[in-house]
Design a protein around this motif. Structure first.
Motif, PDB file in Angstrom:
ATOM      1  N   THR A  45       0.843  -1.237   0.102  1.00  0.00           N
ATOM      2  CA  THR A  45       0.019  -0.002   0.074  1.00  0.00           C
ATOM      3  C   THR A  45       0.846   1.171  -0.080  1.00  0.00           C
ATOM      4  OG1 THR A  45      -1.704  -1.259   1.253  1.00  0.00           O
ATOM      5  CG2 THR A  45      -1.887   1.136   1.291  1.00  0.00           C
ATOM      6  N   THR A  69      -5.975   3.008  -1.796  1.00  0.00           N
ATOM      7  CA  THR A  69      -7.061   2.398  -1.164  1.00  0.00           C
ATOM      8  C   THR A  69      -7.650   1.261  -1.890  1.00  0.00           C
ATOM      9  OG1 THR A  69      -7.985   4.764  -0.568  1.00  0.00           O
ATOM     10  CG2 THR A  69      -9.507   2.999  -0.802  1.00  0.00           C
ATOM     11  N   ALA A  70      -7.464   1.163  -3.353  1.00  0.00           N
ATOM     12  CA  ALA A  70      -7.764   0.052  -4.027  1.00  0.00           C
ATOM     13  C   ALA A  70      -6.964  -1.057  -3.961  1.00  0.00           C
ATOM     14  CB  ALA A  70      -7.791   0.733  -5.814  1.00  0.00           C
ATOM     15  N   LEU A  72      -5.009  -1.500  -0.959  1.00  0.00           N
ATOM     16  CA  LEU A  72      -5.413  -2.043   0.120  1.00  0.00           C
ATOM     17  C   LEU A  72      -6.548  -2.878   0.415  1.00  0.00           C
ATOM     18  CD1 LEU A  72      -4.740  -1.770   3.337  1.00  0.00           C
ATOM     19  CD2 LEU A  72      -6.430  -0.092   3.462  1.00  0.00           C
ATOM     20  N   LEU A  73      -7.723  -2.499  -0.274  1.00  0.00           N
ATOM     21  CA  LEU A  73      -8.914  -3.437  -0.269  1.00  0.00           C
ATOM     22  C   LEU A  73      -8.631  -4.811  -1.068  1.00  0.00           C
ATOM     23  CD1 LEU A  73     -11.619  -0.562  -1.069  1.00  0.00           C
ATOM     24  CD2 LEU A  73     -11.138  -1.927   1.168  1.00  0.00           C
ATOM     25  N   PHE A  74      -7.828  -4.657  -2.294  1.00  0.00           N
ATOM     26  CA  PHE A  74      -7.559  -5.637  -2.985  1.00  0.00           C
ATOM     27  C   PHE A  74      -6.774  -6.730  -2.201  1.00  0.00           C
ATOM     28  CE2 PHE A  74      -4.747  -8.253  -6.013  1.00  0.00           C
ATOM     29  CZ  PHE A  74      -5.704  -9.035  -6.573  1.00  0.00           C
ATOM     30  N   TYR A 126      -6.424  -7.229   0.942  1.00  0.00           N
ATOM     31  CA  TYR A 126      -7.102  -7.579   2.235  1.00  0.00           C
ATOM     32  C   TYR A 126      -8.097  -8.658   1.632  1.00  0.00           C
ATOM     33  CZ  TYR A 126      -9.827  -7.555   6.489  1.00  0.00           C
ATOM     34  OH  TYR A 126     -10.508  -8.044   7.713  1.00  0.00           O
ATOM     35  N   PHE A 127      -8.764  -8.459   0.537  1.00  0.00           N
ATOM     36  CA  PHE A 127      -9.881  -9.495   0.332  1.00  0.00           C
ATOM     37  C   PHE A 127      -9.498 -10.542  -0.777  1.00  0.00           C
ATOM     38  CE2 PHE A 127     -12.533  -5.559   1.389  1.00  0.00           C
ATOM     39  CZ  PHE A 127     -13.322  -6.237   2.303  1.00  0.00           C
ATOM     40  N   TYR A 128      -8.137 -10.452  -1.243  1.00  0.00           N
ATOM     41  CA  TYR A 128      -7.750 -11.500  -2.110  1.00  0.00           C
ATOM     42  C   TYR A 128      -7.441 -12.851  -1.336  1.00  0.00           C
ATOM     43  CZ  TYR A 128      -4.334 -14.205  -4.919  1.00  0.00           C
ATOM     44  OH  TYR A 128      -3.626 -15.088  -5.502  1.00  0.00           O
TER      45      TYR A 128
END
Length: 232
Positions: free
Chosen positions: A93, A142-143, A145-147, A149-151
């Protein structure tokens, strides 16, 4: 073992699948035990992330637990410690943040087009240009971090589907092998040795490691594997 399987075959007859299984059993007994997979060297990027952010990751784990993320990492067979994966998330990130800053600085002074020349000097007011491009500094990190985390949850679902694709065929083979009344752990070893079910192979290796190395009884190891697998 083979003699018991032959007695079973002579008495009841065998199908094509069972015949193939018998061949595998013979091959298995002639060969040495399956060689242990070579231990992969630690990834340098992961090691670097751990050096920088391991303590920070440990602190936020104490505070927020991240139980769902940890479960997803295990079920996706990602071979990451939770602390290491969080360190990688933070490092990635941060890198995306600095990259987005460089992109914004570049766009302040240059225009990018789809026709030749693709890059030209910008004559637009820098303050106005910054207002048009600053959102990249927020969006990219942000994109990322979210990717990140949910990967693991996405990978878990993918692994689960692939396990379910292999399972019907492996079950047929396992049913044929079980007819020889061999030890259940040997049955899993035989399936592993075929190399036909790469995703189930990982699950079965974990199961056998739990029994042979960690010393759990077979039933408890099955329950543990059932809890930690990506496929319901």
């Amino acid at each position: 073992d083979i003699p018991e399987f032959l007695k079973f075959r002579n008495k009841y007859g065998i199908s094509k699948i069972e015949n193939e299984t018998l061949k595998r059993l013979r091959k298995k007994e002639e060969e040495e035990k399956v060689e242990r997979k070579k231990i992969k060297k630690p990834n340098r990027y992961v090691g670097f992330a751990n050096k920088l952010f391991s303590d920070f990751s440990a602190d936020i784990i104490k505070k927020y637990k991240f139980k769902e993320l940890q479960a997803d990492i295990v079920k996706a067979n990602m071979n990451f410690l939770l602390r290491s994966y969080l360190s990688v998330i933070v490092l990635t990130t941060l890198i995306s943040f600095f990259v987005s800053v460089l992109i914004v600085i570049f766009l302040l002074f240059f225009n990018v087009g789809i026709t030749i020349p693709f890059v030209t000097l910008s004559t637009e007011n820098i303050a106005l240009k910054f207002l048009k491009t600053f959102w990249l500094i927020l969006i990219f990190p942000t994109a990322t971090l979210l990717f990140m985390y949910f990967y693991p949850s996405l990978e878990r679902d993918s692994v689960g589907k692939k396990i379910e694709q292999e399972l019907p065929f492996a079950t047929i083979n396992m049913a044929a092998i079980s007819g020889s009344l061999i030890d259940p752990t040997k049955m899993f070893n035989i399936i592993i040795s075929t190399k036909e079910y790469p995703y189930l192979e990982k699950e079965f290796n974990t199961l056998l490691h739990t029994v042979n190395v960690l010393g759990q009884d077979f039933v408890s190891a099955l329950r543990t594997s059932g809890f930690n697998t990506a496929s319901k």
